[in-house]
Design a protein around this motif. Sequence first.
Motif, PDB file in Angstrom:
ATOM      1  N   LEU A 197       1.017  -1.257   0.039  1.00  0.00           N
ATOM      2  CA  LEU A 197       0.268   0.078  -0.157  1.00  0.00           C
ATOM      3  C   LEU A 197       1.084   1.166  -0.076  1.00  0.00           C
ATOM      4  O   LEU A 197       1.998   1.237   0.538  1.00  0.00           O
ATOM      5  CB  LEU A 197      -0.781   0.062   1.211  1.00  0.00           C
ATOM      6  CG  LEU A 197      -1.813  -1.198   1.304  1.00  0.00           C
ATOM      7  CD1 LEU A 197      -2.455  -1.095   2.709  1.00  0.00           C
ATOM      8  CD2 LEU A 197      -2.857  -1.177   0.286  1.00  0.00           C
ATOM      9  N   GLY A 198       0.600   2.389  -0.605  1.00  0.00           N
ATOM     10  CA  GLY A 198       1.086   3.735  -0.501  1.00  0.00           C
ATOM     11  C   GLY A 198       0.782   4.355   0.657  1.00  0.00           C
ATOM     12  O   GLY A 198      -0.136   3.759   1.355  1.00  0.00           O
ATOM     13  N   THR A 257      -3.932   7.346   0.734  1.00  0.00           N
ATOM     14  CA  THR A 257      -4.782   7.163  -0.417  1.00  0.00           C
ATOM     15  C   THR A 257      -5.982   7.957  -0.334  1.00  0.00           C
ATOM     16  O   THR A 257      -6.672   8.066   0.653  1.00  0.00           O
ATOM     17  CB  THR A 257      -5.475   5.586  -0.433  1.00  0.00           C
ATOM     18  OG1 THR A 257      -4.224   4.621  -0.595  1.00  0.00           O
ATOM     19  CG2 THR A 257      -6.304   5.038  -1.508  1.00  0.00           C
ATOM     20  N   ASN A 258      -6.255   8.831  -1.537  1.00  0.00           N
ATOM     21  CA  ASN A 258      -7.363   9.877  -1.370  1.00  0.00           C
ATOM     22  C   ASN A 258      -8.493   9.228  -2.177  1.00  0.00           C
ATOM     23  O   ASN A 258      -8.398   8.472  -3.217  1.00  0.00           O
ATOM     24  CB  ASN A 258      -7.016  11.241  -2.209  1.00  0.00           C
ATOM     25  CG  ASN A 258      -5.848  11.928  -1.530  1.00  0.00           C
ATOM     26  OD1 ASN A 258      -6.113  12.178  -0.061  1.00  0.00           O
ATOM     27  ND2 ASN A 258      -4.859  12.119  -2.148  1.00  0.00           N
ATOM     28  N   VAL A 259      -9.604   9.475  -1.488  1.00  0.00           N
ATOM     29  CA  VAL A 259     -10.885   8.845  -2.194  1.00  0.00           C
ATOM     30  C   VAL A 259     -12.105  10.017  -2.058  1.00  0.00           C
ATOM     31  O   VAL A 259     -12.180  10.538  -1.051  1.00  0.00           O
ATOM     32  CB  VAL A 259     -11.354   7.476  -1.501  1.00  0.00           C
ATOM     33  CG1 VAL A 259     -11.638   7.773   0.006  1.00  0.00           C
ATOM     34  CG2 VAL A 259     -12.578   7.028  -2.135  1.00  0.00           C
ATOM     35  N   LEU A 290     -13.801   2.537  -3.070  1.00  0.00           N
ATOM     36  CA  LEU A 290     -12.538   2.356  -2.755  1.00  0.00           C
ATOM     37  C   LEU A 290     -11.882   0.934  -2.841  1.00  0.00           C
ATOM     38  O   LEU A 290     -12.688  -0.069  -2.247  1.00  0.00           O
ATOM     39  CB  LEU A 290     -12.153   2.656  -1.072  1.00  0.00           C
ATOM     40  CG  LEU A 290     -10.706   2.600  -0.408  1.00  0.00           C
ATOM     41  CD1 LEU A 290      -9.812   3.250  -1.202  1.00  0.00           C
ATOM     42  CD2 LEU A 290     -10.815   2.771   0.921  1.00  0.00           C
ATOM     43  N   LEU A 310      -8.397  -1.621  -2.327  1.00  0.00           N
ATOM     44  CA  LEU A 310      -6.766  -1.642  -1.911  1.00  0.00           C
ATOM     45  C   LEU A 310      -6.468  -2.930  -2.290  1.00  0.00           C
ATOM     46  O   LEU A 310      -7.209  -3.937  -1.796  1.00  0.00           O
ATOM     47  CB  LEU A 310      -6.775  -1.197  -0.427  1.00  0.00           C
ATOM     48  CG  LEU A 310      -7.333   0.318   0.113  1.00  0.00           C
ATOM     49  CD1 LEU A 310      -7.377   0.375   1.586  1.00  0.00           C
ATOM     50  CD2 LEU A 310      -6.420   1.120  -0.773  1.00  0.00           C
ATOM     51  N   THR A 335      -1.699   2.199   4.689  1.00  0.00           N
ATOM     52  CA  THR A 335      -2.334   3.411   4.105  1.00  0.00           C
ATOM     53  C   THR A 335      -2.985   4.237   4.904  1.00  0.00           C
ATOM     54  O   THR A 335      -3.951   3.678   5.526  1.00  0.00           O
ATOM     55  CB  THR A 335      -2.665   3.183   2.632  1.00  0.00           C
ATOM     56  OG1 THR A 335      -2.804   4.445   1.971  1.00  0.00           O
ATOM     57  CG2 THR A 335      -4.043   2.624   2.719  1.00  0.00           C
ATOM     58  N   VAL A 377      -6.268   6.692   4.649  1.00  0.00           N
ATOM     59  CA  VAL A 377      -7.354   7.122   3.483  1.00  0.00           C
ATOM     60  C   VAL A 377      -8.030   8.298   4.033  1.00  0.00           C
ATOM     61  O   VAL A 377      -8.205   8.570   5.170  1.00  0.00           O
ATOM     62  CB  VAL A 377      -8.393   5.699   3.626  1.00  0.00           C
ATOM     63  CG1 VAL A 377      -9.516   6.227   2.741  1.00  0.00           C
ATOM     64  CG2 VAL A 377      -7.733   4.425   2.755  1.00  0.00           C
TER      65      VAL A 377
END
Length: 150
Positions: free
Chosen positions: A30-31, A34-36, A42, A44, A112, A114
């Motif tokens: 995972l980064g 994470t933008n949502v 979403l 992942l 990550t 979110v």
Amino acid sequence: YGCTISVGGASSSSNTTNLTTVGPSFIVSLGNVTNVILNTNLSLSCVAFSPSPTLIPSWTFPQNVAATITNVTQLGVVNSTLIVTSVGSGGGGVYTCSFTSRLPEDGINSSTTVVVQVPQPMVSSVNPVAIGTNVTLTCTIDAVLRGANV
């Protein structure tokens, strides 16, 4: 491994087995962030590899989030995907993908954060015009994206 020693007609043999295990490693992790966008889906995914022993995937995420998790294992590669449909405003937080095996020291994880972004409403006003009159429409978007790495 086997070893045989022969001395003048007499011999002695010894055999031993050496089991070497290789710990798991991420193929896809995972980064950091994470933008949502609010009310979108979403997804992942984490992918890890371990020749042996078999990996067991798990996820931790905010308690108020309803998620579906699917796991696919093939030839030592485990792909674990978490899906949240229609992310709400409370869907932000830390999501962690973990892989463990029967050997406790072989656990790995990736996290990550979110960030749920709320789009600004579009404000429009249209003045009445007569039929047959040329009209010029102008669209201006004023938005502020909130969250890290935006």
